[in-house]
Write a protein that holds these residues in place. Sequence first.
Motif, PDB file in Angstrom:
ATOM      1  N   SER A   1       0.836  -1.210   0.000  1.00  0.00           N
ATOM      2  CA  SER A   1       0.000   0.000   0.000  1.00  0.00           C
ATOM      3  C   SER A   1       0.868   1.256   0.000  1.00  0.00           C
ATOM      4  O   SER A   1       0.410   2.323  -0.343  1.00  0.00           O
ATOM      5  CB  SER A   1      -0.906   0.010   1.232  1.00  0.00           C
ATOM      6  OG  SER A   1      -0.130   0.112   2.404  1.00  0.00           O
TER       7      SER A   1
ATOM      8  N   PRO B   1      -8.369  -4.128  10.050  1.00  0.00           N
ATOM      9  CA  PRO B   1      -9.129  -2.899   9.774  1.00  0.00           C
ATOM     10  C   PRO B   1     -10.599  -3.217   9.490  1.00  0.00           C
ATOM     11  O   PRO B   1     -10.912  -4.325   9.058  1.00  0.00           O
ATOM     12  CB  PRO B   1      -8.447  -2.345   8.517  1.00  0.00           C
ATOM     13  CG  PRO B   1      -7.150  -3.066   8.389  1.00  0.00           C
ATOM     14  CD  PRO B   1      -7.328  -4.380   9.060  1.00  0.00           C
TER      15      PRO B   1
ATOM     16  N   ASP C   1     -14.676  -0.910   5.826  1.00  0.00           N
ATOM     17  CA  ASP C   1     -14.570   0.326   5.041  1.00  0.00           C
ATOM     18  C   ASP C   1     -13.114   0.656   4.717  1.00  0.00           C
ATOM     19  O   ASP C   1     -12.807   1.262   3.701  1.00  0.00           O
ATOM     20  CB  ASP C   1     -15.230   1.498   5.783  1.00  0.00           C
ATOM     21  CG  ASP C   1     -14.692   1.622   7.204  1.00  0.00           C
ATOM     22  OD1 ASP C   1     -14.359   0.570   7.794  1.00  0.00           O
ATOM     23  OD2 ASP C   1     -14.588   2.740   7.727  1.00  0.00           O
ATOM     24  N   LYS C   2     -12.185   0.217   5.608  1.00  0.00           N
ATOM     25  CA  LYS C   2     -10.763   0.439   5.323  1.00  0.00           C
ATOM     26  C   LYS C   2     -10.217  -0.650   4.391  1.00  0.00           C
ATOM     27  O   LYS C   2      -9.281  -0.435   3.642  1.00  0.00           O
ATOM     28  CB  LYS C   2      -9.957   0.394   6.620  1.00  0.00           C
ATOM     29  CG  LYS C   2     -10.303   1.473   7.620  1.00  0.00           C
ATOM     30  CD  LYS C   2      -9.473   2.724   7.347  1.00  0.00           C
ATOM     31  CE  LYS C   2      -9.686   3.757   8.422  1.00  0.00           C
ATOM     32  NZ  LYS C   2     -11.091   4.143   8.597  1.00  0.00           N
TER      33      LYS C   2
ATOM     34  N   GLU D   1     -12.608  -0.682  -1.230  1.00  0.00           N
ATOM     35  CA  GLU D   1     -13.090   0.569  -1.810  1.00  0.00           C
ATOM     36  C   GLU D   1     -14.190   0.210  -2.795  1.00  0.00           C
ATOM     37  O   GLU D   1     -14.188  -0.864  -3.399  1.00  0.00           O
ATOM     38  CB  GLU D   1     -11.959   1.343  -2.496  1.00  0.00           C
ATOM     39  CG  GLU D   1     -11.299   0.614  -3.630  1.00  0.00           C
ATOM     40  CD  GLU D   1     -10.217   1.449  -4.306  1.00  0.00           C
ATOM     41  OE1 GLU D   1     -10.005   2.592  -3.881  1.00  0.00           O
ATOM     42  OE2 GLU D   1      -9.610   0.935  -5.241  1.00  0.00           O
TER      43      GLU D   1
ATOM     44  N   SER E   1     -20.239   5.262   6.018  1.00  0.00           N
ATOM     45  CA  SER E   1     -18.883   5.738   6.282  1.00  0.00           C
ATOM     46  C   SER E   1     -18.884   6.640   7.514  1.00  0.00           C
ATOM     47  O   SER E   1     -17.928   6.657   8.258  1.00  0.00           O
ATOM     48  CB  SER E   1     -18.309   6.457   5.068  1.00  0.00           C
ATOM     49  OG  SER E   1     -19.265   7.329   4.555  1.00  0.00           O
TER      50      SER E   1
ATOM     51  N   ARG F   1     -19.315   4.439  10.648  1.00  0.00           N
ATOM     52  CA  ARG F   1     -18.122   3.639  10.937  1.00  0.00           C
ATOM     53  C   ARG F   1     -17.065   4.503  11.585  1.00  0.00           C
ATOM     54  O   ARG F   1     -16.281   4.026  12.368  1.00  0.00           O
ATOM     55  CB  ARG F   1     -17.567   3.043   9.644  1.00  0.00           C
ATOM     56  CG  ARG F   1     -18.469   1.938   9.158  1.00  0.00           C
ATOM     57  CD  ARG F   1     -17.682   0.779   8.638  1.00  0.00           C
ATOM     58  NE  ARG F   1     -18.604  -0.341   8.442  1.00  0.00           N
ATOM     59  CZ  ARG F   1     -19.310  -0.515   7.349  1.00  0.00           C
ATOM     60  NH1 ARG F   1     -19.173   0.297   6.350  1.00  0.00           N
ATOM     61  NH2 ARG F   1     -20.143  -1.516   7.258  1.00  0.00           N
ATOM     62  N   ARG F   2     -17.068   5.806  11.206  1.00  0.00           N
ATOM     63  CA  ARG F   2     -16.114   6.685  11.892  1.00  0.00           C
ATOM     64  C   ARG F   2     -16.525   6.803  13.363  1.00  0.00           C
ATOM     65  O   ARG F   2     -15.704   6.775  14.249  1.00  0.00           O
ATOM     66  CB  ARG F   2     -16.093   8.055  11.236  1.00  0.00           C
ATOM     67  CG  ARG F   2     -14.971   8.181  10.216  1.00  0.00           C
ATOM     68  CD  ARG F   2     -14.568   9.628  10.072  1.00  0.00           C
ATOM     69  NE  ARG F   2     -15.718  10.471   9.767  1.00  0.00           N
ATOM     70  CZ  ARG F   2     -16.221  10.610   8.551  1.00  0.00           C
ATOM     71  NH1 ARG F   2     -15.685   9.985   7.526  1.00  0.00           N
ATOM     72  NH2 ARG F   2     -17.268  11.388   8.336  1.00  0.00           N
TER      73      ARG F   2
ATOM     74  N   ARG G   1     -15.466   3.819  15.503  1.00  0.00           N
ATOM     75  CA  ARG G   1     -14.112   3.825  16.066  1.00  0.00           C
ATOM     76  C   ARG G   1     -14.171   4.438  17.476  1.00  0.00           C
ATOM     77  O   ARG G   1     -13.578   3.948  18.399  1.00  0.00           O
ATOM     78  CB  ARG G   1     -13.163   4.666  15.208  1.00  0.00           C
ATOM     79  CG  ARG G   1     -12.918   4.105  13.850  1.00  0.00           C
ATOM     80  CD  ARG G   1     -11.832   3.037  13.898  1.00  0.00           C
ATOM     81  NE  ARG G   1     -11.771   2.335  12.629  1.00  0.00           N
ATOM     82  CZ  ARG G   1     -12.549   1.328  12.323  1.00  0.00           C
ATOM     83  NH1 ARG G   1     -13.430   0.869  13.174  1.00  0.00           N
ATOM     84  NH2 ARG G   1     -12.434   0.733  11.159  1.00  0.00           N
TER      85      ARG G   1
ATOM     86  N   ASN H   1      -3.627  -1.943   2.489  1.00  0.00           N
ATOM     87  CA  ASN H   1      -3.427  -0.871   3.460  1.00  0.00           C
ATOM     88  C   ASN H   1      -2.482  -1.360   4.536  1.00  0.00           C
ATOM     89  O   ASN H   1      -2.295  -2.553   4.714  1.00  0.00           O
ATOM     90  CB  ASN H   1      -4.771  -0.436   4.051  1.00  0.00           C
ATOM     91  CG  ASN H   1      -5.452  -1.577   4.762  1.00  0.00           C
ATOM     92  OD1 ASN H   1      -5.066  -1.953   5.853  1.00  0.00           O
ATOM     93  ND2 ASN H   1      -6.467  -2.178   4.130  1.00  0.00           N
TER      94      ASN H   1
END
Length: 776
Positions: free
Chosen positions: A276, A600, A603-604, A607, A648, A651-652, A655, A738
């Motif tokens: 990545s 992860p 979503d990480k 894509e 999205s 999901r943030r 965290r 990633n």
Amino acid sequence: SQPVEATDDAFWDQFWADTATSVQDVFALVPAAEIRAVREESPSNLATLCYKAVEKLVQGAESGCHTEKERQIVLNCCRLLTRILPYIFEDPDWRGFFWSTVPGAGRGGGDEDDENARPLAESLLLAVTDLLFCPDFTVQSHRRSMVDTAEDIHSIDSCEYIWEAGVGFAHSPQPNYIHDLNRTELLKLLLTCFSEAMYLPPSSDSSNTNPWVQFFCSTENRHALPLFTSLLNVVCAYDPVGYGIPYNHLLFSDYREPLVEEAAQVLIVTLDYDSSTSSSPTVDGTTTGTAMDDVDPPGPDNLFVNYLSRIHREEDFQFILKGVARLLSNPLVQTYLPNSAKKIQFHQELLVLFWKLCDFNKKFLFFVLKSSDVLDILVPILYFLNDARADQSRVGLMHIGVFILLLLSGERNFGVRLNKPYSVRVPMDIPVFTGTHADLLIIVFHKIITSGHQRLQPLFDCLLTIVVNVSPYLKSLSMVAANKLLHLLEAFSTTWFLFSAVQNHHLVFFLLEVFNNIIQYQFDGNSNLVYAVIRKRNVFHQLANLPTDSQSIQKGLQRKKKTPEPISRTNSQDGVSMEGSRPAAPAEPGTLKTSLVATPGIDKLTEKSQVSEDGTMRSLEPEASQLSPEGNSPAALSDGESWSGEASHSRRDRRRLSSASSSGQWTPSPDWVMSWKSKLPLQTIMRLLQVLVPQVEKICIDKGLTDESEILKFLQHGTLVGLLPVPHPILIRKYQANSGTAMWFRTYMWGVIYLRNVDPPIWYDTDVKLFEIQRV
């Protein structure tokens, strides 16, 4: 315990002069406590011992090891260093020792100034690589006469001495088990050198490359290409069955297997590279030119990654794929004729290798998906996933299997290939069914979710993403698989499940997306699924009418306390398991396992790409989806897609919230439920029910039918053309590299290598930092 002069050869030679030793003897004769005592109390002696042992290896490489005595000395030094290195790595003060220069060890071996002296580590690695292509020691000699000169080993072209036919080499040398044993010992030492990585804690910083691997895979290593090719070919050409004769392995001891295991482990460690962070063209396999060009080689400096990414001949791909598939299927062969073939144990290393091949060489990935050969990889992976699902010591194996399927599912061809009928009857602990490989995948995934170990819950997102990715291409699901999908929806849409964690509703969105894809794009062959949807229509109505007031939310959560079972297995009509299968067993108490870093979120990991009418994919910019958190998304993203922005965002939040929810601070609120309930993509299914339910009920009343085959026949000939909403664009979530997954792979791979090297136990009881060793 007294400092001994480096020049006292008589003293130092006794460490490697002994003839009858094995690596096990060295481990028994040199106990851990003694190594640590010397390290603390007489460091100069430990330093001299290491330096002398490396010097002996360098001399052996220089001379070409022509006598039995020299070979014995080389092997003994090799074993001694394998024993000592972990104790040097575990002490931070010693870690730089091998990277310091030793006085008087100039690069040219003459009396030049010490400026160009090599660090000990480099001398060691170069000597080992020379020794791996040493005629009559590790490779067949091509010489006819016994007249040899000292520079012989430096004048040979090691590309003519590749260990096995395969990629880039057509000649298969005569097997020689002494050479195999010597190679295995040298590779064990290499692996031990590379294992410094185990003594550093996991970090997300991918720049901390392993200096041993970095030097070994650089242009400084003149044998890099033949060694890479030898390792790859030895692994992919290996046939544990023994020339196709059942039970052959009981007659002949297989000295190839330890070499193959060692080769596989060295290979995956040298390929530990975070793709990545590099935007190099070669990782895509599209540039040409050789590593021997005058300009810097394009792509990674790591030559092993570079060579891997440039393999491009069809026959090479075929050789690799056939080899990996043959070895992965080995445990499945066992179930037909028990013990007829030698059971190999290195399937986890093979899965890492297959992952690296697909990740670093896109042409290989496309080759794999070009024909139904990909199913020879899929079936063993599903077998491992199903077999390991209840065993907490094999959570890492579950993850890598799912990651590979996620990577494959990002390509349209994978979904298309799944339509091939499944006829191989590998005994598996799953319901008997008649259908395609897609049915097998869904049934195994259902088993993992409903009866797997609770530590697998983080994988549910991934499992359902795979099903979403393939769903637009599934021509005809069996009744068993259709019922499994509806059972999952039923389980995930209970109020207590939806309200008990901030991200649980995503699973419902994924499943609705699966149903929408199949109804919109594959309605014709899927009467079984349509029938199952009609039978379970109350689940969809309950979702549409999900209560959002505080009182109902609290009531839903109360229900959870009464049902500790994560997902009920009732009414999933499990039926009888396949004949000859054993239930998936939990880990034996006392089993050792290594800890893993967290993976992860989905979503990480992925894509989004949209599939156009002509089948090409267009990456969706993440910004676009974040502009519309409130659902006022562009009309083009009708149906299943308007929630992508919301996902999205939440999901943030997740965290932030995941830590809160464990301590019980997060509570579901009416606003929160409303925020996603309003985006449930139910339009297509509601329209289908509106049209078909009255028709089906009418048939039942008119004909007094209770027989589902008549209804299925009606549904097969029915059509919804023009009655459904405009089809939504197909959305695929493709895996993207990633640094989070790169770190996960590093800890997983070293954990596997740690646990698999028990004879001798190279790292056992040393102070490893990359993971924890736990007992079940």
